[in-house]
Motif scaffolding. Structure first.
Motif, PDB file in Angstrom:
ATOM      1  N   ILE A  36       2.009  -9.084 -11.129  1.00  0.00           N
ATOM      2  CA  ILE A  36       3.008  -8.124 -11.590  1.00  0.00           C
ATOM      3  C   ILE A  36       2.533  -7.601 -12.935  1.00  0.00           C
ATOM      4  O   ILE A  36       2.519  -8.329 -13.922  1.00  0.00           O
ATOM      5  N   ASP A  37       2.136  -6.318 -12.936  1.00  0.00           N
ATOM      6  CA  ASP A  37       1.589  -5.730 -14.153  1.00  0.00           C
ATOM      7  C   ASP A  37       2.601  -4.932 -14.960  1.00  0.00           C
ATOM      8  O   ASP A  37       2.603  -4.984 -16.178  1.00  0.00           O
ATOM      9  N   GLY A  38       3.411  -4.134 -14.309  1.00  0.00           N
ATOM     10  CA  GLY A  38       4.379  -3.311 -15.037  1.00  0.00           C
ATOM     11  C   GLY A  38       3.699  -2.293 -15.926  1.00  0.00           C
ATOM     12  O   GLY A  38       4.087  -2.124 -17.081  1.00  0.00           O
ATOM     13  N   ASP A  39       2.687  -1.622 -15.408  1.00  0.00           N
ATOM     14  CA  ASP A  39       1.897  -0.681 -16.205  1.00  0.00           C
ATOM     15  C   ASP A  39       2.726   0.404 -16.880  1.00  0.00           C
ATOM     16  O   ASP A  39       2.390   0.860 -17.967  1.00  0.00           O
ATOM     17  N   CYS A  40       3.821   0.828 -16.247  1.00  0.00           N
ATOM     18  CA  CYS A  40       4.616   1.920 -16.819  1.00  0.00           C
ATOM     19  C   CYS A  40       5.672   1.416 -17.801  1.00  0.00           C
ATOM     20  O   CYS A  40       6.419   2.209 -18.362  1.00  0.00           O
ATOM     21  N   THR A  48       3.533  -1.023  -9.897  1.00  0.00           N
ATOM     22  CA  THR A  48       2.697  -2.213 -10.099  1.00  0.00           C
ATOM     23  C   THR A  48       3.530  -3.487 -10.275  1.00  0.00           C
ATOM     24  O   THR A  48       2.999  -4.533 -10.630  1.00  0.00           O
ATOM     25  N   CYS A  49       4.820  -3.377  -9.988  1.00  0.00           N
ATOM     26  CA  CYS A  49       5.703  -4.545 -10.036  1.00  0.00           C
ATOM     27  C   CYS A  49       6.373  -4.751  -8.678  1.00  0.00           C
ATOM     28  O   CYS A  49       7.430  -5.374  -8.587  1.00  0.00           O
ATOM     29  N   ARG A 100       8.324 -12.653  -3.820  1.00  0.00           N
ATOM     30  CA  ARG A 100       6.898 -12.854  -3.514  1.00  0.00           C
ATOM     31  C   ARG A 100       6.126 -11.622  -3.957  1.00  0.00           C
ATOM     32  O   ARG A 100       6.640 -10.511  -3.877  1.00  0.00           O
ATOM     33  N   THR A 101       4.882 -11.842  -4.378  1.00  0.00           N
ATOM     34  CA  THR A 101       4.036 -10.720  -4.757  1.00  0.00           C
ATOM     35  C   THR A 101       3.065 -10.400  -3.633  1.00  0.00           C
ATOM     36  O   THR A 101       2.541 -11.309  -2.988  1.00  0.00           O
TER      37      THR A 101
END
Length: 106
Positions: A36-40, A48-49, A100-101
């Motif tokens: 889970i990156d959360g780029d924005c 990305t989440c 889950r990712t």
């Protein structure tokens, strides 16, 4: 504090405490949960989440709104239980939430 369980595509679990009012995405980022990156930064503009909400939690989490549903189209590997973590706000009622990712985010 509510606890959230993140399960990676390979089954590895990460149980973290979340602050009420935070999001599934921000809690993951703050605790170094892989996948889970959360780029924005949580503005529902990058996908990305992307997470899969465990079936037992679908009703409590609720469905995506129109903007989130449109952004999920960019995530790939969408399922009926797909959500963007940045759009799930943590409440006491979500204590024990399991997500889950997708493998594509690792």
């Amino acid at each position: 504090m509510p606890k959230i369980t993140y399960i990676e595509y390979d089954g590895e679990e990460h149980v973290v405490e979340a602050s009420e009012g935070s999001t599934v995405m921000q809690t993951a980022v703050d605790n170094g949960v892989p996948g889970i990156d959360g780029d924005c930064g949580g503005f529902c503009s990058c996908a990305t989440c992307h997470v899969y909400v465990e079936p037992a939690w679908i009703d409590k989490v609720g469905p995506p709104n129109d903007d989130e549903a449109a952004m999920l189209d960019y995530a790939g590997n969408i399922r009926d239980n797909s959500r963007l973590g940045c759009q799930i706000t943590i409440t006491e009622e979500l204590d024990g939430l399991v997500v889950r990712t997708p493998e594509s985010q690792h």
